[in-house]
Scaffold this motif. Structure first.
Motif, PDB file in Angstrom:
ATOM      1  N   SER A   1       0.833  -1.201   0.000  1.00 43.67           N
ATOM      2  CA  SER A   1       0.000   0.000   0.000  1.00 43.67           C
ATOM      3  C   SER A   1       0.861   1.241   0.000  1.00 43.67           C
ATOM      4  O   SER A   1       1.962   1.262   0.546  1.00 43.67           O
ATOM      5  CB  SER A   1      -0.914  -0.010   1.225  1.00 43.67           C
ATOM      6  N   SER A   2       0.336   2.325  -0.604  1.00 43.80           N
ATOM      7  CA  SER A   2       1.080   3.571  -0.671  1.00 43.80           C
ATOM      8  C   SER A   2       0.989   4.303   0.656  1.00 43.80           C
ATOM      9  O   SER A   2      -0.006   4.200   1.373  1.00 43.80           O
ATOM     10  CB  SER A   2       0.514   4.462  -1.777  1.00 43.80           C
ATOM     11  N   PRO A   3       2.006   5.083   1.035  1.00 44.91           N
ATOM     12  CA  PRO A   3       1.929   5.873   2.252  1.00 44.91           C
ATOM     13  C   PRO A   3       0.925   6.998   2.080  1.00 44.91           C
ATOM     14  O   PRO A   3       0.502   7.326   0.983  1.00 44.91           O
ATOM     15  CB  PRO A   3       3.352   6.417   2.402  1.00 44.91           C
ATOM     16  N   SER A   4       0.533   7.622   3.166  1.00 45.81           N
ATOM     17  CA  SER A   4      -0.423   8.719   3.095  1.00 45.81           C
ATOM     18  C   SER A   4       0.160   9.873   2.300  1.00 45.81           C
ATOM     19  O   SER A   4       1.376  10.014   2.184  1.00 45.81           O
ATOM     20  CB  SER A   4      -0.801   9.179   4.506  1.00 45.81           C
TER      21      SER A   4
ATOM     22  N   GLN B   1       6.286  17.864 -16.750  1.00 46.71           N
ATOM     23  CA  GLN B   1       5.110  17.738 -15.900  1.00 46.71           C
ATOM     24  C   GLN B   1       4.729  16.273 -15.731  1.00 46.71           C
ATOM     25  O   GLN B   1       4.734  15.500 -16.696  1.00 46.71           O
ATOM     26  CB  GLN B   1       3.922  18.498 -16.495  1.00 46.71           C
ATOM     27  N   LEU B   2       4.392  15.916 -14.508  1.00 46.94           N
ATOM     28  CA  LEU B   2       3.968  14.553 -14.202  1.00 46.94           C
ATOM     29  C   LEU B   2       2.667  14.209 -14.920  1.00 46.94           C
ATOM     30  O   LEU B   2       1.800  15.075 -15.114  1.00 46.94           O
ATOM     31  CB  LEU B   2       3.786  14.406 -12.688  1.00 46.94           C
ATOM     32  N   GLU B   3       2.530  12.928 -15.296  1.00 55.10           N
ATOM     33  CA  GLU B   3       1.285  12.437 -15.883  1.00 55.10           C
ATOM     34  C   GLU B   3       0.919  11.089 -15.279  1.00 55.10           C
ATOM     35  O   GLU B   3       1.798  10.273 -14.973  1.00 55.10           O
ATOM     36  CB  GLU B   3       1.401  12.284 -17.401  1.00 55.10           C
ATOM     37  N   ILE B   4      -0.378  10.876 -15.123  1.00 54.40           N
ATOM     38  CA  ILE B   4      -0.913   9.583 -14.689  1.00 54.40           C
ATOM     39  C   ILE B   4      -1.846   9.069 -15.776  1.00 54.40           C
ATOM     40  O   ILE B   4      -2.681   9.814 -16.288  1.00 54.40           O
ATOM     41  CB  ILE B   4      -1.689   9.714 -13.362  1.00 54.40           C
TER      42      ILE B   4
ATOM     43  N   GLU C   1      -2.303  11.597  -5.067  1.00 55.96           N
ATOM     44  CA  GLU C   1      -1.267  11.621  -4.028  1.00 55.96           C
ATOM     45  C   GLU C   1      -0.083  10.718  -4.379  1.00 55.96           C
ATOM     46  O   GLU C   1       1.045  10.991  -3.979  1.00 55.96           O
ATOM     47  CB  GLU C   1      -1.848  11.230  -2.669  1.00 55.96           C
ATOM     48  N   ASP C   2      -0.326   9.629  -5.143  1.00 59.55           N
ATOM     49  CA  ASP C   2       0.785   8.794  -5.603  1.00 59.55           C
ATOM     50  C   ASP C   2       1.668   9.581  -6.565  1.00 59.55           C
ATOM     51  O   ASP C   2       2.900   9.513  -6.518  1.00 59.55           O
ATOM     52  CB  ASP C   2       0.262   7.531  -6.302  1.00 59.55           C
ATOM     53  N   GLY C   3       1.008  10.337  -7.459  1.00 57.92           N
ATOM     54  CA  GLY C   3       1.759  11.171  -8.380  1.00 57.92           C
ATOM     55  C   GLY C   3       2.576  12.228  -7.664  1.00 57.92           C
ATOM     56  O   GLY C   3       3.733  12.484  -8.011  1.00 57.92           O
TER      57      GLY C   3
END
Length: 333
Positions: A3-6, A90-93, A144-146
């Motif tokens: 799981s990803s952190p907060s 720039q970040l992309e999801i 939030e993952d990004g």
């Protein structure tokens, strides 16, 4: 997947930080990053793409997990998500790779992935690569993952950029500025490494020494600028013939050395391929077609060799024999 952190914290394993601080070169740094990223932000794949000296492409330099796009793959900037992230900084999801028109996303989807996220690697405002994560499942990555990946990318960019500068500085120190071949310093470094492998594992290696026949006459008759062009073109032809695992070095003037793994027969065959390729080399000066030939001396490591100099002297002796017998030929000892 873990799981990803907060979203307001980034949990980085102490072991990862320690290993990163002790990494010695670019390859080790990139490998560490790609191995650890899926544990920090739950993923099935991680890769690092860097600028490879071209304005049109990026290269996958490190990879962990799913190999739908393998390490060392060259990706175009113009038609890929990773290229767009690199260009726009720039970040992309993308949480639905099945619907993407980007080339890299289509390849990842065919390889079993459902979603991905890419973050730019930047130093002093310049983007030099990206960090990439992928998941087998669609709809994996939240904003939030990004944000976490982007923050990690900004932090890691300093490490990666520093290693890139060290690598480039080392390359310049070991490269002949005219021909871009490696230099004598590299000969000693690579040669002694191969000698150690011979002493410990009996792994054979060979040396090819090459001289351009009558090179001084080209300088005298046409000028040193033509001599320089001969050296540059000669080196370009050599690089087209040899493999990446074979080391090509200029050790002075028109004298060159190649170090390669394998026995004297393998080295002799390579020397002959080089000799014939150089003879077919097209080089013109005004209305003259310059015919270039080379002489080669070949030898392999032997049990009595206590240093690299033993091979060097033996290859030099073989080269002298080729010249004595009329040049444009290969002699093996």
């Amino acid at each position: 997947m873990s799981s990803s952190p907060s979203h307001d914290t980034i949990c980085l394993p102490i072991t990862f930080i320690n290993e990163l601080s002790q990494s010695n070169d670019l390859h080790e740094t990139l490998t560490l990053i790609s191995n650890w990223l899926p544990q920090i932000i739950g993923s099935d794949r991680a890769s690092v793409c860097l600028n490879n000296g071209s304005d049109e492409t990026l290269e996958v330099f490190a990879l962990f997990g799913n190999n739908a796009i393998e390490a060392n793959t060259i990706l175009p900037i113009s038609s890929t998500m990773v290229g767009r992230v690199y260009s726009n900084k720039q970040l992309e999801i993308n949480n639905n790779l099945a619907q993407s028109k980007d080339l890299d996303c289509q390849i990842l989807h065919k390889g079993g992935l459902g979603s991905c996220v890419d973050a730019p690697l930047q130093h002093s405002g310049t983007c030099f690569g990206t960090l990439n994560l992928g998941s087998l499942e669609p709809d994996t990555y939240k904003p939030e993952d990004g944000a976490q990946l982007e923050c990690i990318a900004n932090w890691l960019a300093n490490y990666i950029h520093a290693q890139m500068e060290i690598t480039e500085h080392k390359k310049r120190a070991e490269t002949d500025p005219l021909t871009k071949a490696n230099n004598r310093h590299c000969l000693n470094t690579v040669g002694n490494e191969l000698l150690k492998l011979w002493e410990t594992d009996q792994q054979p290696f060979s040396m090819i020494m090459i001289d351009i026949d009558h090179f001084k006459q080209f300088n005298d008759n046409y000028g040193h600028h033509v001599g320089d062009q001969i050296l540059v073109t000669f080196s370009q032809v050599i690089n087209q013939v040899i493999r990446k695992s074979e080391h090509f070095m200029r050790i002075g003037g028109d004298e060159f050395v190649i170090l390669l793994e394998g026995n004297v027969d393998l080295a002799t065959k390579l020397a002959e391929r080089i000799r014939k390729a150089i003879k077919d080399m097209a080089l013109k000066h005004d209305d003259d077609s310059l015919i270039i030939t080379v002489s080669c001396g070949v030898t392999s490591v032997q049990n009595q060799d206590s240093s690299l100099e033993c091979l060097y002297n033996r290859a030099d002796k073989a080269l002298y024999q080729s010249k004595k017998n009329g040049r444009d030929q290969t002699t093996a000892i």
